[in-house]
Design a protein around this motif. Structure first.
Motif, PDB file in Angstrom:
ATOM      1  N   SER A  88      -2.414   8.021  14.247  1.00 46.17           N
ATOM      2  CA  SER A  88      -1.540   7.765  15.395  1.00 46.17           C
ATOM      3  C   SER A  88      -0.151   8.359  15.195  1.00 46.17           C
ATOM      4  O   SER A  88       0.555   8.627  16.170  1.00 46.17           O
ATOM      5  CB  SER A  88      -1.434   6.262  15.668  1.00 46.17           C
ATOM      6  OG  SER A  88      -0.988   5.572  14.509  1.00 46.17           O
ATOM      7  N   TYR A  89       0.242   8.577  13.957  1.00 49.72           N
ATOM      8  CA  TYR A  89       1.515   9.253  13.650  1.00 49.72           C
ATOM      9  C   TYR A  89       1.445   9.760  12.220  1.00 49.72           C
ATOM     10  O   TYR A  89       0.543   9.383  11.448  1.00 49.72           O
ATOM     11  CB  TYR A  89       2.721   8.317  13.852  1.00 49.72           C
ATOM     12  CG  TYR A  89       2.707   7.083  12.975  1.00 49.72           C
ATOM     13  CD1 TYR A  89       3.268   7.100  11.691  1.00 49.72           C
ATOM     14  CD2 TYR A  89       2.162   5.883  13.429  1.00 49.72           C
ATOM     15  CE1 TYR A  89       3.261   5.977  10.897  1.00 49.72           C
ATOM     16  CE2 TYR A  89       2.157   4.756  12.645  1.00 49.72           C
ATOM     17  CZ  TYR A  89       2.708   4.807  11.380  1.00 49.72           C
ATOM     18  OH  TYR A  89       2.694   3.683  10.596  1.00 49.72           O
ATOM     19  N   THR A  90       2.351  10.624  11.850  1.00 52.51           N
ATOM     20  CA  THR A  90       2.364  11.186  10.509  1.00 52.51           C
ATOM     21  C   THR A  90       2.487  10.071   9.481  1.00 52.51           C
ATOM     22  O   THR A  90       3.395   9.245   9.544  1.00 52.51           O
ATOM     23  CB  THR A  90       3.548  12.163  10.332  1.00 52.51           C
ATOM     24  OG1 THR A  90       3.448  13.185  11.316  1.00 52.51           O
ATOM     25  CG2 THR A  90       3.534  12.780   8.939  1.00 52.51           C
ATOM     26  N   GLY A  91       1.552  10.037   8.570  1.00 54.88           N
ATOM     27  CA  GLY A  91       1.557   8.992   7.549  1.00 54.88           C
ATOM     28  C   GLY A  91       0.593   7.865   7.838  1.00 54.88           C
ATOM     29  O   GLY A  91       0.337   7.022   6.965  1.00 54.88           O
ATOM     30  N   ALA A  92       0.038   7.816   9.044  1.00 54.90           N
ATOM     31  CA  ALA A  92      -0.945   6.783   9.371  1.00 54.90           C
ATOM     32  C   ALA A  92      -2.317   7.244   8.889  1.00 54.90           C
ATOM     33  O   ALA A  92      -3.111   7.803   9.652  1.00 54.90           O
ATOM     34  CB  ALA A  92      -0.952   6.512  10.878  1.00 54.90           C
ATOM     35  N   ILE A  93      -2.588   7.047   7.617  1.00 54.09           N
ATOM     36  CA  ILE A  93      -3.802   7.586   6.994  1.00 54.09           C
ATOM     37  C   ILE A  93      -5.003   6.668   7.167  1.00 54.09           C
ATOM     38  O   ILE A  93      -6.127   7.031   6.798  1.00 54.09           O
ATOM     39  CB  ILE A  93      -3.569   7.863   5.496  1.00 54.09           C
ATOM     40  CG1 ILE A  93      -3.177   6.570   4.768  1.00 54.09           C
ATOM     41  CG2 ILE A  93      -2.492   8.930   5.317  1.00 54.09           C
ATOM     42  CD1 ILE A  93      -3.036   6.733   3.259  1.00 54.09           C
ATOM     43  N   ASP A  94      -4.795   5.500   7.724  1.00 59.84           N
ATOM     44  CA  ASP A  94      -5.900   4.572   7.923  1.00 59.84           C
ATOM     45  C   ASP A  94      -5.540   3.586   9.031  1.00 59.84           C
ATOM     46  O   ASP A  94      -4.375   3.475   9.412  1.00 59.84           O
ATOM     47  CB  ASP A  94      -6.181   3.804   6.623  1.00 59.84           C
ATOM     48  CG  ASP A  94      -7.646   3.393   6.515  1.00 59.84           C
ATOM     49  OD1 ASP A  94      -8.343   3.411   7.554  1.00 59.84           O
ATOM     50  OD2 ASP A  94      -8.084   3.053   5.403  1.00 59.84           O
ATOM     51  N   ASN A  95      -6.542   2.900   9.550  1.00 62.25           N
ATOM     52  CA  ASN A  95      -6.264   1.828  10.497  1.00 62.25           C
ATOM     53  C   ASN A  95      -5.521   0.707   9.767  1.00 62.25           C
ATOM     54  O   ASN A  95      -5.810   0.417   8.591  1.00 62.25           O
ATOM     55  CB  ASN A  95      -7.560   1.274  11.086  1.00 62.25           C
ATOM     56  CG  ASN A  95      -8.267   2.279  11.973  1.00 62.25           C
ATOM     57  OD1 ASN A  95      -7.669   3.256  12.422  1.00 62.25           O
ATOM     58  ND2 ASN A  95      -9.547   2.045  12.222  1.00 62.25           N
ATOM     59  N   ARG A  96      -4.591   0.091  10.456  1.00 59.49           N
ATOM     60  CA  ARG A  96      -3.835  -0.987   9.825  1.00 59.49           C
ATOM     61  C   ARG A  96      -3.578  -2.108  10.829  1.00 59.49           C
ATOM     62  O   ARG A  96      -3.128  -1.867  11.942  1.00 59.49           O
ATOM     63  CB  ARG A  96      -2.489  -0.471   9.307  1.00 59.49           C
ATOM     64  CG  ARG A  96      -1.648  -1.515   8.592  1.00 59.49           C
ATOM     65  CD  ARG A  96      -0.275  -0.969   8.231  1.00 59.49           C
ATOM     66  NE  ARG A  96       0.529  -1.952   7.537  1.00 59.49           N
ATOM     67  CZ  ARG A  96       1.179  -2.951   8.126  1.00 59.49           C
ATOM     68  NH1 ARG A  96       1.101  -3.099   9.436  1.00 59.49           N
ATOM     69  NH2 ARG A  96       1.890  -3.809   7.414  1.00 59.49           N
ATOM     70  N   LYS A  97      -3.886  -3.338  10.421  1.00 55.07           N
ATOM     71  CA  LYS A  97      -3.605  -4.484  11.265  1.00 55.07           C
ATOM     72  C   LYS A  97      -2.116  -4.819  11.190  1.00 55.07           C
ATOM     73  O   LYS A  97      -1.506  -4.741  10.128  1.00 55.07           O
ATOM     74  CB  LYS A  97      -4.418  -5.707  10.814  1.00 55.07           C
ATOM     75  CG  LYS A  97      -5.908  -5.588  11.054  1.00 55.07           C
ATOM     76  CD  LYS A  97      -6.611  -6.872  10.635  1.00 55.07           C
ATOM     77  CE  LYS A  97      -8.108  -6.784  10.912  1.00 55.07           C
ATOM     78  NZ  LYS A  97      -8.813  -8.034  10.501  1.00 55.07           N
ATOM     79  N   GLY A  98      -1.545  -5.208  12.317  1.00 59.84           N
ATOM     80  CA  GLY A  98      -0.156  -5.617  12.344  1.00 59.84           C
ATOM     81  C   GLY A  98      -0.015  -7.109  12.094  1.00 59.84           C
ATOM     82  O   GLY A  98      -1.003  -7.844  11.972  1.00 59.84           O
ATOM     83  N   TYR A  99       1.221  -7.559  12.016  1.00 58.17           N
ATOM     84  CA  TYR A  99       1.480  -8.960  11.690  1.00 58.17           C
ATOM     85  C   TYR A  99       0.896  -9.911  12.727  1.00 58.17           C
ATOM     86  O   TYR A  99       0.419 -11.002  12.381  1.00 58.17           O
ATOM     87  CB  TYR A  99       2.988  -9.198  11.581  1.00 58.17           C
ATOM     88  CG  TYR A  99       3.620  -8.531  10.385  1.00 58.17           C
ATOM     89  CD1 TYR A  99       3.155  -8.779   9.093  1.00 58.17           C
ATOM     90  CD2 TYR A  99       4.692  -7.653  10.535  1.00 58.17           C
ATOM     91  CE1 TYR A  99       3.740  -8.174   7.989  1.00 58.17           C
ATOM     92  CE2 TYR A  99       5.284  -7.047   9.439  1.00 58.17           C
ATOM     93  CZ  TYR A  99       4.798  -7.313   8.166  1.00 58.17           C
ATOM     94  OH  TYR A  99       5.379  -6.704   7.082  1.00 58.17           O
ATOM     95  N   PHE A 100       0.904  -9.516  14.013  1.00 60.43           N
ATOM     96  CA  PHE A 100       0.353 -10.404  15.030  1.00 60.43           C
ATOM     97  C   PHE A 100      -1.135 -10.642  14.824  1.00 60.43           C
ATOM     98  O   PHE A 100      -1.623 -11.766  14.972  1.00 60.43           O
ATOM     99  CB  PHE A 100       0.600  -9.829  16.429  1.00 60.43           C
ATOM    100  CG  PHE A 100       1.941 -10.161  16.986  1.00 60.43           C
ATOM    101  CD1 PHE A 100       2.272 -11.464  17.311  1.00 60.43           C
ATOM    102  CD2 PHE A 100       2.896  -9.178  17.182  1.00 60.43           C
ATOM    103  CE1 PHE A 100       3.513 -11.792  17.828  1.00 60.43           C
ATOM    104  CE2 PHE A 100       4.146  -9.487  17.692  1.00 60.43           C
ATOM    105  CZ  PHE A 100       4.458 -10.789  18.011  1.00 60.43           C
ATOM    106  N   GLU A 101      -1.855  -9.593  14.484  1.00 60.45           N
ATOM    107  CA  GLU A 101      -3.296  -9.750  14.257  1.00 60.45           C
ATOM    108  C   GLU A 101      -3.564 -10.515  12.974  1.00 60.45           C
ATOM    109  O   GLU A 101      -4.495 -11.319  12.901  1.00 60.45           O
ATOM    110  CB  GLU A 101      -3.976  -8.384  14.221  1.00 60.45           C
ATOM    111  CG  GLU A 101      -5.499  -8.471  14.281  1.00 60.45           C
ATOM    112  CD  GLU A 101      -6.158  -7.129  14.529  1.00 60.45           C
ATOM    113  OE1 GLU A 101      -7.412  -7.085  14.539  1.00 60.45           O
ATOM    114  OE2 GLU A 101      -5.438  -6.120  14.721  1.00 60.45           O
ATOM    115  N   LEU A 102      -2.751 -10.284  11.953  1.00 65.80           N
ATOM    116  CA  LEU A 102      -2.913 -11.009  10.684  1.00 65.80           C
ATOM    117  C   LEU A 102      -2.658 -12.503  10.868  1.00 65.80           C
ATOM    118  O   LEU A 102      -3.198 -13.327  10.132  1.00 65.80           O
ATOM    119  CB  LEU A 102      -1.957 -10.446   9.630  1.00 65.80           C
ATOM    120  CG  LEU A 102      -2.248  -9.028   9.133  1.00 65.80           C
ATOM    121  CD1 LEU A 102      -1.130  -8.549   8.220  1.00 65.80           C
ATOM    122  CD2 LEU A 102      -3.589  -8.964   8.409  1.00 65.80           C
TER     123      LEU A 102
END
Length: 268
Positions: A88-102
């Motif tokens: 989704s942007y430079t450096g986004a090498i993997d899917n990542r959950k955000g704090y709201f989902e966590l």
């Protein structure tokens, strides 16, 4: 549960009426699932009270996720809160959950919410209204069930009037507003807090400090404590590093309190 039982369970020290009133409010708020805004100066224990609200709520078996809004770079804030998908942007090498989902099923604690940008205020408002969001770079809506506790040491009402904080978000996050009393306005709690921190640092430093001198007690009761409970704890910790005797004296205190002593009454 009584106020005293609540204090014992969550490690909240003090006997002042101001503190008891705060705890009574928290005990009532924790029974609901509304958004809570904790307002208080730095060092008044906002995170302690946020944990108490979460841990006495029906969400206690799930996570409390704490986010320091002021510590997240503006360009990463959206990704940190809502997550992102790979590429989704430079450096986004993997899917990542955000704090709201966590925090799904639990509580999200947004510390220093007054620092967030207008763009993020809008996204946060939409989440609070819909309980759903779209991660950065994704087209898929994620729906979660989490409660929100926010805190600030700023005058959000003034920021609303100045146009730097959204009025609709302000009213959304302050369904229950709890103002935390600064230490200088509940000085009867200082002796109990001092005793608590002495016990704590006796264990940590393997010392047998029994208390503070009368002159130190005078200083503690007259000093204004701009850093509140956090400052008091740091003062006790500093004294433990310096002292070689069973009673903390003025010479064991940090320079700012020594200067205060000289200015006020020339305590020895």
């Amino acid at each position: 549960m009584t106020v005293r039982e609540f204090q014992k369970q969550f490690g909240i020290i003090g006997s002042s009426q101001e503190l008891k009133n705060i705890i009574i409010t928290i005990m009532q708020v924790a029974k609901s699932d509304v958004s809570v805004l904790l307002i208080g100066e730095s060092g008044t224990g906002k995170e302690v009270f946020a944990k108490a609200i979460h841990n006495s709520s029906h969400r206690a078996s799930n996570k409390l996720i704490s986010v320091n809004c002021g510590a997240i770079p503006e360009n990463l804030f959206e990704s940190e809160l809502f997550g992102h998908v790979k590429g989704s942007y430079t450096g986004a090498i993997d899917n990542r959950k955000g704090y709201f989902e966590l925090a799904d099923g639990g509580t999200l604690f947004l510390d220093e919410i007054g620092d967030i940008t207008p763009a993020m205020q809008l996204r946060l408002l939409r989440f609070l209204q819909e309980k759903e969001f779209v991660p950065v770079g994704s087209t898929k809506t994620v729906k979660v069930d989490s409660s929100v506790i926010a805190s600030t040491n700023q005058d959000i009402g003034r920021k609303v009037r100045e146009g730097t904080f959204r009025e609709d978000l302000y009213y959304r996050i302050k369904v229950a507003e709890i103002k935390l009393t600064p230490l200088r306005e509940r000085k009867e709690d200082i002796p109990l807090l001092t005793e608590h921190f002495i016990k704590k640092y006796n264990r940590e430093f393997n010392k047998t400090v029994t208390g503070i001198s009368q002159n130190v007690e005078k200083i503690f009761m007259n000093y204004q404590w701009p850093g509140n409970i956090r400052e008091l704890e740091h003062v006790i910790e500093h004294a433990f590093i310096i002292t070689g005797q069973p009673v903390i004296i003025v010479n064991d205190l940090p320079d700012e309190l020594k200067k205060f002593a000289v200015k006020e009454e020339n305590y020895k």
